[in-house]
Design a protein around this motif. Structure first.
Motif, PDB file in Angstrom:
ATOM      1  N   LYS A 118       0.822  -1.207   0.000  1.00  0.00           N
ATOM      2  CA  LYS A 118       0.000   0.000   0.000  1.00  0.00           C
ATOM      3  C   LYS A 118       0.864   1.269   0.000  1.00  0.00           C
ATOM      4  N   SER A 119       1.761   1.343   0.961  1.00  0.00           N
ATOM      5  CA  SER A 119       2.674   2.492   1.011  1.00  0.00           C
ATOM      6  C   SER A 119       3.613   2.479  -0.185  1.00  0.00           C
ATOM      7  N   SER A 120       4.087   1.288  -0.559  1.00  0.00           N
ATOM      8  CA  SER A 120       5.005   1.181  -1.693  1.00  0.00           C
ATOM      9  C   SER A 120       4.366   1.762  -2.952  1.00  0.00           C
ATOM     10  N   ALA A 121       3.081   1.469  -3.174  1.00  0.00           N
ATOM     11  CA  ALA A 121       2.378   2.014  -4.339  1.00  0.00           C
ATOM     12  C   ALA A 121       2.274   3.528  -4.240  1.00  0.00           C
ATOM     13  N   GLY A 122       1.996   4.029  -3.048  1.00  0.00           N
ATOM     14  CA  GLY A 122       1.913   5.476  -2.852  1.00  0.00           C
ATOM     15  C   GLY A 122       3.236   6.159  -3.143  1.00  0.00           C
TER      16      GLY A 122
ATOM     17  N   PHE B   1       1.791   9.003   9.055  1.00  0.00           N
ATOM     18  CA  PHE B   1       0.998   9.062  10.279  1.00  0.00           C
ATOM     19  C   PHE B   1       1.469   8.108  11.366  1.00  0.00           C
ATOM     20  N   ILE B   2       1.995   6.953  11.039  1.00  0.00           N
ATOM     21  CA  ILE B   2       2.217   5.918  12.039  1.00  0.00           C
ATOM     22  C   ILE B   2       3.689   5.542  12.200  1.00  0.00           C
TER      23      ILE B   2
ATOM     24  N   ILE C 275      -2.746   6.957   6.993  1.00  0.00           N
ATOM     25  CA  ILE C 275      -3.833   7.709   7.634  1.00  0.00           C
ATOM     26  C   ILE C 275      -5.010   6.791   7.952  1.00  0.00           C
ATOM     27  N   ASN C 276      -5.188   5.744   7.155  1.00  0.00           N
ATOM     28  CA  ASN C 276      -6.306   4.829   7.403  1.00  0.00           C
ATOM     29  C   ASN C 276      -6.209   4.161   8.773  1.00  0.00           C
ATOM     30  N   ILE C 277      -4.982   3.959   9.256  1.00  0.00           N
ATOM     31  CA  ILE C 277      -4.794   3.366  10.585  1.00  0.00           C
ATOM     32  C   ILE C 277      -5.287   4.344  11.653  1.00  0.00           C
TER      33      ILE C 277
ATOM     34  N   CYS D  19      -3.393  10.790  -2.123  1.00  0.00           N
ATOM     35  CA  CYS D  19      -3.405   9.339  -1.955  1.00  0.00           C
ATOM     36  C   CYS D  19      -3.377   8.995  -0.473  1.00  0.00           C
ATOM     37  N   LEU D  20      -4.274   8.097  -0.060  1.00  0.00           N
ATOM     38  CA  LEU D  20      -4.350   7.646   1.330  1.00  0.00           C
ATOM     39  C   LEU D  20      -4.003   6.163   1.381  1.00  0.00           C
ATOM     40  N   THR D  21      -3.164   5.773   2.345  1.00  0.00           N
ATOM     41  CA  THR D  21      -2.797   4.370   2.457  1.00  0.00           C
ATOM     42  C   THR D  21      -3.140   3.830   3.848  1.00  0.00           C
ATOM     43  N   GLY D  22      -3.113   2.502   3.942  1.00  0.00           N
ATOM     44  CA  GLY D  22      -3.356   1.819   5.218  1.00  0.00           C
ATOM     45  C   GLY D  22      -4.544   0.879   5.124  1.00  0.00           C
TER      46      GLY D  22
END
Length: 201
Positions: A44-48, A67-68, A134-136, A162-165
Protein backbone atom coordinates in the motif's frame (compact mmCIF):
# COMPACT_ATOMS: atom_id res chain seq x y z
CA UNK A 1 1.13 -22.05 -41.01
CA UNK A 2 3.07 -19.45 -39.00
CA UNK A 3 2.23 -16.77 -41.60
CA UNK A 4 -1.48 -17.48 -41.07
CA UNK A 5 -1.05 -17.16 -37.30
CA UNK A 6 0.87 -13.90 -37.69
CA UNK A 7 -1.74 -12.52 -40.10
CA UNK A 8 -4.58 -13.41 -37.75
CA UNK A 9 -2.70 -11.87 -34.83
CA UNK A 10 -2.05 -8.63 -36.74
CA UNK A 11 -5.71 -8.38 -37.74
CA UNK A 12 -6.86 -8.99 -34.17
CA UNK A 13 -4.44 -6.34 -32.84
CA UNK A 14 -5.62 -3.80 -35.46
CA UNK A 15 -9.21 -4.38 -34.37
CA UNK A 16 -8.23 -4.10 -30.71
CA UNK A 17 -6.34 -0.86 -31.36
CA UNK A 18 -9.32 0.65 -33.15
CA UNK A 19 -11.54 -0.33 -30.23
CA UNK A 20 -9.10 1.13 -27.70
CA UNK A 21 -8.68 4.34 -29.68
CA UNK A 22 -12.45 4.80 -29.80
CA UNK A 23 -12.68 4.17 -26.05
CA UNK A 24 -9.91 6.67 -25.28
CA UNK A 25 -11.75 9.33 -27.29
CA UNK A 26 -14.55 9.18 -24.69
CA UNK A 27 -12.17 9.86 -21.76
CA UNK A 28 -12.00 13.64 -21.53
CA UNK A 29 -12.14 14.52 -17.82
CA UNK A 30 -9.08 15.84 -16.03
CA UNK A 31 -8.83 16.74 -12.36
CA UNK A 32 -7.01 15.95 -9.17
CA UNK A 33 -7.78 12.37 -8.10
CA UNK A 34 -8.45 10.91 -4.68
CA UNK A 35 -6.79 7.50 -4.41
CA UNK A 36 -7.04 4.90 -1.64
CA UNK A 37 -4.71 1.92 -1.19
CA UNK A 38 -6.02 -0.48 1.43
CA UNK A 39 -6.30 -4.19 2.26
CA UNK A 40 -4.31 -6.76 4.24
CA UNK A 41 -1.65 -7.31 1.60
CA UNK A 42 1.76 -5.68 1.38
CA UNK A 43 2.34 -2.81 -1.03
CA UNK A 44 0.00 0.00 0.00
CA UNK A 45 2.67 2.49 1.01
CA UNK A 46 5.00 1.18 -1.69
CA UNK A 47 2.38 2.01 -4.34
CA UNK A 48 1.91 5.48 -2.85
CA UNK A 49 5.64 6.17 -2.90
CA UNK A 50 5.78 4.87 -6.45
CA UNK A 51 3.36 7.64 -7.37
CA UNK A 52 5.55 10.14 -5.52
CA UNK A 53 8.47 9.05 -7.73
CA UNK A 54 6.29 9.27 -10.82
CA UNK A 55 5.20 12.79 -9.88
CA UNK A 56 8.82 13.85 -9.41
CA UNK A 57 9.61 12.50 -12.85
CA UNK A 58 7.15 15.05 -14.24
CA UNK A 59 8.66 17.87 -12.20
CA UNK A 60 5.70 18.06 -9.83
CA UNK A 61 5.81 19.24 -6.22
CA UNK A 62 4.91 16.62 -3.61
CA UNK A 63 3.95 16.53 0.06
CA UNK A 64 4.24 13.41 2.23
CA UNK A 65 2.83 12.95 5.73
CA UNK A 66 3.54 9.68 7.54
CA UNK A 67 1.00 9.06 10.28
CA UNK A 68 2.22 5.92 12.04
CA UNK A 69 5.69 4.75 11.14
CA UNK A 70 7.59 6.98 13.53
CA UNK A 71 11.15 8.19 13.39
CA UNK A 72 12.79 4.91 12.30
CA UNK A 73 14.86 5.01 9.15
CA UNK A 74 13.20 3.85 5.92
CA UNK A 75 14.47 3.59 2.37
CA UNK A 76 11.79 5.91 1.03
CA UNK A 77 12.64 8.59 3.58
CA UNK A 78 16.35 8.32 2.77
CA UNK A 79 15.67 8.44 -0.97
CA UNK A 80 13.16 11.29 -1.11
CA UNK A 81 15.33 13.43 1.19
CA UNK A 82 17.51 13.81 -1.93
CA UNK A 83 14.79 16.00 -3.45
CA UNK A 84 14.36 18.80 -0.89
CA UNK A 85 13.23 21.25 -3.59
CA UNK A 86 10.41 18.97 -4.75
CA UNK A 87 9.35 16.92 -1.71
CA UNK A 88 8.06 18.19 1.61
CA UNK A 89 8.41 15.08 3.82
CA UNK A 90 6.96 15.01 7.33
CA UNK A 91 7.31 12.01 9.64
CA UNK A 92 4.62 12.66 12.25
CA UNK A 93 3.91 9.27 13.82
CA UNK A 94 5.12 7.97 17.14
CA UNK A 95 5.46 4.42 15.88
CA UNK A 96 3.07 1.48 15.87
CA UNK A 97 0.27 1.56 18.43
CA UNK A 98 1.67 -1.53 20.18
CA UNK A 99 4.97 0.32 20.61
CA UNK A 100 3.61 3.53 22.11
CA UNK A 101 0.91 1.85 24.24
CA UNK A 102 -0.43 5.33 24.91
CA UNK A 103 -3.71 6.23 23.23
CA UNK A 104 -3.61 9.91 24.15
CA UNK A 105 -0.11 10.24 22.71
CA UNK A 106 -1.20 8.46 19.54
CA UNK A 107 -4.22 10.75 19.19
CA UNK A 108 -2.06 13.86 19.66
CA UNK A 109 0.41 12.64 17.04
CA UNK A 110 -2.38 11.81 14.58
CA UNK A 111 -4.01 15.20 15.03
CA UNK A 112 -0.70 17.00 14.52
CA UNK A 113 -0.19 14.95 11.35
CA UNK A 114 -3.69 15.82 10.18
CA UNK A 115 -3.04 19.55 10.68
CA UNK A 116 0.08 19.19 8.51
CA UNK A 117 -1.97 17.22 5.97
CA UNK A 118 -4.63 19.93 5.76
CA UNK A 119 -1.94 22.55 5.16
CA UNK A 120 -0.43 20.49 2.35
CA UNK A 121 -3.80 19.79 0.74
CA UNK A 122 -4.58 23.52 0.77
CA UNK A 123 -1.11 24.54 -0.48
CA UNK A 124 -1.40 25.53 -4.16
CA UNK A 125 2.30 24.81 -4.75
CA UNK A 126 1.87 21.07 -4.11
CA UNK A 127 0.51 18.87 -6.88
CA UNK A 128 0.39 15.48 -5.11
CA UNK A 129 -0.01 14.66 -1.40
CA UNK A 130 0.57 11.24 0.11
CA UNK A 131 -1.08 10.58 3.49
CA UNK A 132 0.73 7.40 4.45
CA UNK A 133 -1.08 5.17 6.96
CA UNK A 134 -3.83 7.71 7.63
CA UNK A 135 -6.31 4.83 7.40
CA UNK A 136 -4.79 3.37 10.58
CA UNK A 137 -5.36 6.63 12.45
CA UNK A 138 -8.94 6.67 11.20
CA UNK A 139 -9.47 3.01 12.07
CA UNK A 140 -8.71 3.74 15.73
CA UNK A 141 -10.83 6.92 15.66
CA UNK A 142 -7.84 9.16 16.35
CA UNK A 143 -9.32 11.52 13.76
CA UNK A 144 -12.86 12.60 12.94
CA UNK A 145 -13.80 10.79 9.71
CA UNK A 146 -16.42 13.40 8.85
CA UNK A 147 -13.84 16.19 9.00
CA UNK A 148 -11.38 14.19 6.90
CA UNK A 149 -14.04 13.53 4.26
CA UNK A 150 -15.08 17.18 4.22
CA UNK A 151 -11.49 18.37 3.69
CA UNK A 152 -10.82 15.81 0.98
CA UNK A 153 -14.00 16.65 -0.89
CA UNK A 154 -13.19 20.37 -0.72
CA UNK A 155 -9.58 19.97 -1.90
CA UNK A 156 -8.40 22.09 -4.84
CA UNK A 157 -9.69 20.73 -8.13
CA UNK A 158 -6.21 19.92 -9.45
CA UNK A 159 -4.83 18.30 -6.25
CA UNK A 160 -4.05 14.58 -6.26
CA UNK A 161 -4.26 12.95 -2.80
CA UNK A 162 -3.40 9.34 -1.96
CA UNK A 163 -4.35 7.65 1.33
CA UNK A 164 -2.80 4.37 2.46
CA UNK A 165 -3.36 1.82 5.22
CA UNK A 166 -5.53 -1.19 5.83
CA UNK A 167 -9.17 -1.01 6.92
CA UNK A 168 -10.06 2.14 4.98
CA UNK A 169 -13.35 3.58 6.20
CA UNK A 170 -16.38 3.13 3.91
CA UNK A 171 -16.83 6.90 3.78
CA UNK A 172 -13.42 7.20 2.09
CA UNK A 173 -14.15 4.43 -0.38
CA UNK A 174 -17.34 6.21 -1.34
CA UNK A 175 -15.70 9.51 -2.27
CA UNK A 176 -12.49 8.07 -3.79
CA UNK A 177 -11.85 8.10 -7.52
CA UNK A 178 -9.64 5.01 -7.30
CA UNK A 179 -9.63 2.25 -4.67
CA UNK A 180 -7.12 -0.58 -4.74
CA UNK A 181 -7.29 -3.41 -2.23
CA UNK A 182 -4.05 -5.28 -1.69
CA UNK A 183 -4.81 -8.96 -1.02
CA UNK A 184 -2.53 -11.03 1.18
CA UNK A 185 -1.70 -14.31 -0.53
CA UNK A 186 1.67 -15.10 1.06
CA UNK A 187 4.09 -13.17 3.28
CA UNK A 188 7.66 -13.99 4.38
CA UNK A 189 6.83 -12.97 7.97
CA UNK A 190 4.67 -16.09 8.22
CA UNK A 191 7.75 -18.16 7.34
CA UNK A 192 9.86 -16.61 10.08
CA UNK A 193 11.54 -13.80 8.13
CA UNK A 194 12.07 -10.43 9.74
CA UNK A 195 11.41 -7.28 7.70
CA UNK A 196 13.97 -6.97 4.94
CA UNK A 197 15.74 -3.69 4.20
CA UNK A 198 14.94 -2.35 0.76
CA UNK A 199 11.80 -4.49 0.45
CA UNK A 200 9.71 -3.63 3.49
CA UNK A 201 11.36 -0.48 4.81
Amino acid sequence: MSEDVNTQHAEAMRALKAERDALMETKTLEKGLLLVHTGDGKGKSSAGFGMVARSLGWGMQVGVVQFIKGKWKTGERLFFSRFPDQVRYRVMGEGFTWDTQDRERDIAAARAAWEESKAMIADPTLDFVLLDEINIALRYDYLDIDEVVEVLKARPNDKHVCLTGRNAKPQLLEIADLVTEMTLVKHPFEQGFKAQRGVEF
